[in-house]
Structures are given as C-alpha cells and as structure tokens.
Write a protein that holds these residues in place. Structure first.
Motif, PDB file in Angstrom:
ATOM      1  N   ILE A 164       0.726  -1.355   0.043  1.00  0.00           N
ATOM      2  CA  ILE A 164      -0.046  -0.059  -0.006  1.00  0.00           C
ATOM      3  C   ILE A 164       0.726   1.322   0.113  1.00  0.00           C
ATOM      4  O   ILE A 164       0.634   2.308  -0.698  1.00  0.00           O
ATOM      5  N   ARG A 165       1.857   1.144   0.734  1.00  0.00           N
ATOM      6  CA  ARG A 165       2.966   2.371   0.830  1.00  0.00           C
ATOM      7  C   ARG A 165       3.599   2.701  -0.775  1.00  0.00           C
ATOM      8  O   ARG A 165       3.491   3.693  -1.087  1.00  0.00           O
ATOM      9  N   ALA A 166       3.740   1.587  -1.343  1.00  0.00           N
ATOM     10  CA  ALA A 166       4.189   1.671  -2.820  1.00  0.00           C
ATOM     11  C   ALA A 166       3.312   2.106  -3.575  1.00  0.00           C
ATOM     12  O   ALA A 166       3.514   3.029  -4.466  1.00  0.00           O
ATOM     13  N   ALA A 167       1.898   1.690  -3.339  1.00  0.00           N
ATOM     14  CA  ALA A 167       0.803   2.188  -4.069  1.00  0.00           C
ATOM     15  C   ALA A 167       0.457   3.673  -3.993  1.00  0.00           C
ATOM     16  O   ALA A 167       0.052   4.228  -4.919  1.00  0.00           O
ATOM     17  N   GLY A 185      -1.590   8.525   4.825  1.00  0.00           N
ATOM     18  CA  GLY A 185      -1.943   9.836   4.387  1.00  0.00           C
ATOM     19  C   GLY A 185      -2.580   9.748   2.945  1.00  0.00           C
ATOM     20  O   GLY A 185      -2.547  10.753   2.252  1.00  0.00           O
ATOM     21  N   ALA A 186      -3.341   8.511   2.482  1.00  0.00           N
ATOM     22  CA  ALA A 186      -3.922   8.686   1.146  1.00  0.00           C
ATOM     23  C   ALA A 186      -5.181   9.204   1.296  1.00  0.00           C
ATOM     24  O   ALA A 186      -5.850   8.978   2.072  1.00  0.00           O
ATOM     25  N   ALA A 187      -5.642   9.844   0.048  1.00  0.00           N
ATOM     26  CA  ALA A 187      -6.780  10.600   0.089  1.00  0.00           C
ATOM     27  C   ALA A 187      -7.878   9.144  -0.205  1.00  0.00           C
ATOM     28  O   ALA A 187      -7.427   8.087  -0.467  1.00  0.00           O
ATOM     29  N   ALA A 188      -9.222   9.412  -0.295  1.00  0.00           N
ATOM     30  CA  ALA A 188     -10.187   8.557  -0.648  1.00  0.00           C
ATOM     31  C   ALA A 188      -9.995   8.001  -1.949  1.00  0.00           C
ATOM     32  O   ALA A 188      -9.613   8.726  -2.789  1.00  0.00           O
ATOM     33  N   GLU A 214      -2.414   8.977  -2.870  1.00  0.00           N
ATOM     34  CA  GLU A 214      -3.870   8.488  -3.218  1.00  0.00           C
ATOM     35  C   GLU A 214      -3.650   7.064  -3.335  1.00  0.00           C
ATOM     36  O   GLU A 214      -3.011   6.491  -4.279  1.00  0.00           O
ATOM     37  N   LEU A 215      -4.722   6.076  -2.933  1.00  0.00           N
ATOM     38  CA  LEU A 215      -4.914   4.785  -3.365  1.00  0.00           C
ATOM     39  C   LEU A 215      -6.086   4.679  -4.640  1.00  0.00           C
ATOM     40  O   LEU A 215      -7.405   5.091  -4.190  1.00  0.00           O
TER      41      LEU A 215
END
Length: 698
Positions: free
Chosen positions: A279-282, A323-326, A288-289
């Motif tokens: 997820i950190r890589a994404a 800290g990813a946005a929606a 953002e994800l």
C-alpha cells in the motif's frame, strides 16, 4: 567444485529451494549443487559423481520432518532432472539457459524498486527523505537486502522534507511464536500434499474466513465434517497433517476464547505486514489509493485468509494511515435523477445457478469457480452469502471425496491394479469429470481411464484365450504383471508351473574351471539360470543360457568342486532349483535381483483402531497388507492393498491406523539395498497375520 557436505547442502540449498516455493523455482545446477560457472570445465565423471552424492543424500532425507515432501518430489523426478547434466554438450546448453534465467531473476528483483525511483525522480527531481523508508519496503518485496537497496540509491539525490512516515507497531501475539510457526508449517505441507488452492489459516482449512471467526457453531460443524473426511483418508502423511491441524483447530478456535482472539490478531498482523509495503508503494507517488489498486490489494488480503469485510476495512485503514486520500473511482459516477430506493444487486444469482448446473453435470471444479464468482458479487448481502455457502459446502464435500478417489486411482494404476483403478475412474467420469484440471501437470482423466480400460480388456482377452487352450505360461505371467489385480488371471497364473531341469552334473576342467551340464526342463522355451551354491546357504549367479551346459571360469575347484543349482525361467515364472549335490530343492527361486534379508515382524494387537507390532532391530519400514475377504497369501497378493509405513510415522500415530472395513491384516518388513531400492520380504512371518474384529485381534 567444493566437496559435497550434507549439512551445508541442507541449509544452503534445500532450505532456499523450500523457501522459494519448491523445485519449480530452482534449476538442476542448484539442486545438484554444481557451480554454474564451472559447467564447461567439469568432466562428465565429476558431474556424475556429484549427482550420485546428492541422490544418496536425498534417499536418506525422505523421512525428514521438514523436507520430506520436497525430497519426495526430487527423488521422483531425479532421472529427468539429472539427465541433461551428465553429458558435456547438453550441460553447456543448459548452463546458458540457466544463466539467462538467473540474470533475468536478478533483474526482476530490482525492477519494482527502479520503477518507484523513476516515478519519484520524474515528479520531484529527487527522492524525498520521507519516501526513503518506503523504498526500503519496496526493495524488500523484491527480495533485496538493505545493503543492496542502499547501493542502488547512492546514484540519486535525497531531498530534505519534514513529512517522514512512522511505521505502525505490530501487536504482540499471545500465542507462542513456536506454535504459530508449527501451524504455518503444517498448512504449507498440507498445500503441497493437496492439489488445491492455498490454505493460509486454520479457518481456510474449514473453508471459512476471518470474518467467520466468532461463528463457533459453524466452525464446530465444519470441524466435525473435516474430522469425518480425515478418517476416510488412507493412512499416510496427508492424514497425519490433517489430524494435527484438527488438534490446533479444536484447541484454538473452539477452545479458549483468548487463544482464538490471539490467533485472529496474529493472522491480521501477518496480513498487515504483507499489505503495508504494497500500500505504501501504491500511494508513494500519487499520495492516494486508486480504485484498481485498492481492489487488487483487497484480493491479496482475501488470499491470506481475511474475509471480504475485513479485507476492505484493513486496506482502507492502512491507506488512511499512510495519508492517502479517498480512493478515486475509475469511472465517474453519473448524478442521480431524483430519489431512488436502495436495491441489493442480484448479479450473484446467475453464477450460482450455473454452479448448480455444473454440479448436476458432474463438474465440481467448474462449480467451485462459479461459487467464488457469486461470492465476490454478493458483497455484504448476508442472505446471498448464506445461499452461496450452502452450494459451496456441497461442492467442497464432493471435491474432497473426488480428490481422494483420484489419488487412489492413480496409485492403483501406477501399481498396475487396473481393475480397481478402472472402477474408480469410471465413477469419477460421471461425478467429477473435471477433477484432473486441479493439476495442470498431472495426467488427464480420459487418458488414465483409457489406459486402465485397455489393460483390463487385454487381461480379459488373455483369460478367454487361456480357457480356449491357446495361451502359454509366459503370456499368462506377462498379462498378470500388466494387470495385477485381475482375479481370474491371478488364479490362472498361480496354477502355472515351470518344470525344473534334472540331472545336474559338474566336471572339473584342468583344475581351473567347472563345466556344468543338466537335462532340459519339460517346459518348452525356458531359459536357465545357473547358481554357484555356498556352504552358508547363499548363492551367486554364474550366468544364463538357453543351452543345457555352462562353463564357470570364476570358480576355484580345489579338491572338491563347488555345488551348483539350475533354475528354469519362463516369462517371470521360475521352477524349483535342481542341485548338483542332490540337496533338497528350494521352491521358486526368485527371478529378481538379490535383496537384503528382512526379519519377521510380530503383530501384538489392535488398540483404538491402531495395529501394533514389534519393529525388528535395523528395520525402519514395513508393508501392511490388508484384504477384506480372506488373509493375504503373501506381501504381493494381487487381491490385497499394501501400504508402506515408516517407524517414525508409526511412533507419531501410536501404531498403524487401520482404514474402515479392514478385516484381514498382515505385516512384512522392508529393507533397502545399497542402491536405495526398497525390498519387501517375500513371505509373512508365523506371527505376522491378524484378523481385525471390533477393534480386537483374534
């Protein structure tokens, strides 16, 4: 090439191959511990010697508690894997292919890290300090060490900022790490023994997810079903693994509530540690994800044992922590025109109907795939999930039975028991015709069915010809070997006899050789095997001939010439031995290669469904022979089923676990010769037979 050291090979090669997922993730040079850079300088003799050393080591490790499955596959595929290494020209060609493969594998290790670095350089003109630890996680996903990552990053500029991320602390599990490791090892071995999907957790073994961890009634019901299926499995490593996992299920999931919560926490910790770097890589570059990344990561969590609800919640939680946005939808939603009542999607009904149709058509593997598709479409609809699980349970029960029958049928066919194999394969073709698709590298059901059908037809043809008087004993013996469990053919073969030679005489030639002559056997077409008989009762083969004389130049006649014996052979059948010294004939001297002697085994009794017997000194393997209708005649009785057991497995199980319906049982000891081949005693000892009745030995 360095000398072969067994302990070093186990730690350096076997452990690495097992960790990477098995022999398919390796190459012959690694498996036989031959340096790739010396492939062209080594001689064929040196390579053959190393292959033989590794082969001998594998033979000794076949019962190793950790590597037995891996070593079993290596032993089974030894001939194919080693063949290309034994000759210089083929070895050189293979070395070039393996070198390219290893180079590509090394490049793949850096690919993920290089891709992330390139995107950061394009966006920031350097690598922000807050992203530096994330690159460590990405590199670790490719199998890189911290030193390799640091070396790679030296060529890039690090930008100072103040938004460094702090990794989340992992919860401390209440279960001991040793027990969690034991469970993981057993689940990994279960996956290797089963042709099926991964089984990451104890709940996955019950076809449940972490979402169901609190449903004790459902867990208890499925545990009971698994226990019943386990009792139907033949005695062997798969059954032992399932039984050990059932112990953990009952003690952890159905026992203490605190242990169940600790196990769930440990699973979630493991899944979180797997997801966090991904997820950190994404979100590393875009902050953002994206929706397609989110769905991929949810599937990753599902494959590790989480349920649909828990998987989505964990992915969103970790993304928010970083800290990813929606998540951005890939397709922009259209604004609703006026209020619309909420409706549940019914898309899951179509694949569920198709799954039921596949079950009626006898295709449970296809039905399983459709059930999973329906479950994905059901989302959080509890009513839909309940209906889908009902069909899924029916599919899994059918598949469990079909896989057991498929394995038994392949075992029977491999041992030329084609009558039993044909019955099982015919049933599978009606109820589970796609069972062979579970293993793309295994045989096809139609091909296996055709092989057994032809073997049985050939056996019945020989029986018919024999009744008409048109088949000789050699043809009968060959047909009986090709279809070992055909009852009428076995009975006919047992009645066939080869007449012995007569009047064996020995003449000394000049004091340096012996000339042996005899009168021919009354059975036409035989070949004679001549034996030099020793005083201790053993013998040595001098030679074979179709004539009625043979000269033994290796004998030392002395004052009294040695004794000789002659055995008439025909198509695997043998006569009684005719001796030059007039001694008593020894019935049916075996045609096979001489084998180490196997002492008799003494059966003691049956306790709790387990056969108990004494292990003679030096014997580590035994053959348990079971027949439902009458006592087995010998260890090779074609109407009986034989199962090999090691003394290690015997100790773990507390005896040999008798299958359902076992009635007449006998045990013979086994020994391995200097080449590693297994030899079973040719007859049972006087106290080796038993009749099983109501768990008591009569």
């Amino acid at each position: 090439m360095q000398p072969f050291v067994a302990n070093d090979y186990r730690k350096r090669v076997l452990a690495a191959v097992d960790r990477r997922g098995g022999v398919d993730a390796s190459d012959p040079f690694e498996l036989y511990d031959i340096p790739l850079d010396e492939a062209e300088s080594l001689t064929d003799a040196e390579v053959s010697r190393r292959i033989d050393e590794v082969w001998a080591f594998w033979q000794k490790q076949r019962d190793h508690p950790k590597y037995r499955v891996l070593v079993g596959q290596l032993v089974a595929e030894h001939e194919q894997r080693s063949e290309s290494l034994r000759f210089a020209n083929r070895r050189s060609a293979l070395a070039r292919t393996v070198t390219a493969t290893r180079d590509q594998r090394d490049a793949d290790r850096f690919e993920l890290l290089d891709s992330a670095i390139e995107r950061l350089m394009q966006r920031h003109g350097g690598i922000p300090a807050s992203k530096r630890s994330g690159l460590d996680d990405i590199g670790a996903m490719g199998g890189l060490t911290p030193a390799e990552i640091a070396t790679r990053l030296r060529r890039y500029r690090i930008l100072d900022d103040s938004s460094a991320l702090t990794p989340l602390p992992a919860p401390t599990p209440e279960l001991s790490s040793a027990r969690l490791e034991q469970i993981a090892t057993l689940l990994g071995e279960f996956d290797r023994l089963q042709v099926d999907e991964r089984t990451p957790t104890l709940l996955s073994l019950l076809r449940l997810t972490l979402d169901d961890a609190t449903d004790l009634d459902e867990i208890g019901r499925r545990t009971a079903q698994l226990g019943e299926r386990s009792r139907e499995l033949p005695a062997g490593r798969l059954r032992a693994v399932v039984d050990e996992l059932l112990v953990h299920i009952r003690e952890i999931l159905l026992g203490d509530v605190g242990l169940a919560r600790a196990y769930s926490a440990a699973v979630m910790t493991r899944v979180r540690s797997h997801l966090e770097p991904r997820i950190r890589a994404a979100v590393l570059v875009e902050d953002e994800l994206l929706e397609h990344d989110r769905e991929f990561l949810v599937q990753e969590a599902l494959s590790l044992g989480l349920g649909p609800v828990g998987a989505r919640a964990m992915v969103d939680e970790i993304a928010t922590d970083f800290g990813a946005a929606a998540p951005k939808p890939t397709v922009e939603a259209r604004p609703a025109v006026g209020p619309e009542p909420a409706r549940r999607s019914r898309e899951w009904e179509a694949p569920l109907r198709s799954a039921r149709a596949m079950l009626r058509q006898g295709k449970p593997v296809a039905a399983r795939t459709l059930c999973r598709e329906a479950l994905d479409l059901a989302g959080d609809d509890s009513d839909a999930i309940r209906q889908i699980r009902s069909v899924t349970e029916e599919v899994e029960n059918l598949l469990a039975d079909a896989k057991a029958r498929w394995r038994r049928a392949l075992d029977d066919a491999g041992a030329d028991r084609h009558v039993a194999a044909l019955a099982a394969l015919d049933e599978l073709s009606r109820t589970a015709s796609d069972i062979d698709t579970l293993d793309v590298h295994g045989p096809q059901l139609s091909a296996a069915l055709e092989v057994s059908r032809r073997a049985v037809a050939a056996a019945e043809s020989v029986v018919a010809q024999s009744k008409a008087g048109g088949v000789g004993p050699a043809v009968l013996a060959a047909a009986a070997r090709a279809c070992a469990d055909h009852p009428e053919l076995a009975r006919m073969t047992a009645q066939v006899s080869v007449e012995p030679a007569t009047d064996v005489r020995v003449t000394v030639l000049g004091g340096v050789a012996c000339h042996i002559t005899w009168q021919p056997s009354a059975t036409p077409g035989v070949v004679y095997r001549v034996l030099r008989l020793r005083a201790d009762g053993s013998s040595q083969t001098v030679g074979r001939t179709s004539a009625t004389e043979l000269e033994d130049g290796g004998a030392t006649p002395g004052a009294v010439p040695p004794s000789y014996g002659v055995v008439a052979l025909l198509g695997g059948l043998s006569s009684d031995i005719a001796r030059s010294d007039g001694g008593a004939a020894v019935a049916r001297v075996s045609e096979s290669r001489s084998a180490p002697s196997s002492p008799d085994i003494v059966v003691r009794g049956v306790v709790d469904g387990r056969l108990r017997f004494d292990w003679p000194v030096g014997v580590t393997e035994a053959m348990v022979v079971i027949r439902p209708d009458q006592p087995p005649s010998d260890p090779a009785d074609p109407q009986a089923r034989g199962t090999k057991i090691t003394n290690t497995r015997y100790e773990i199980d507390g005896g040999f676990v008798l299958p359902a319906g076992a009635r007449h049982v006998a045990v013979a000891s086994c020994r391995r010769d200097e080449r590693g081949a297994l030899h079973t005693a040719t007859a049972f000892g006087p106290q080796a037979r038993a009749v099983v009745d109501s768990s008591r030995l009569e």
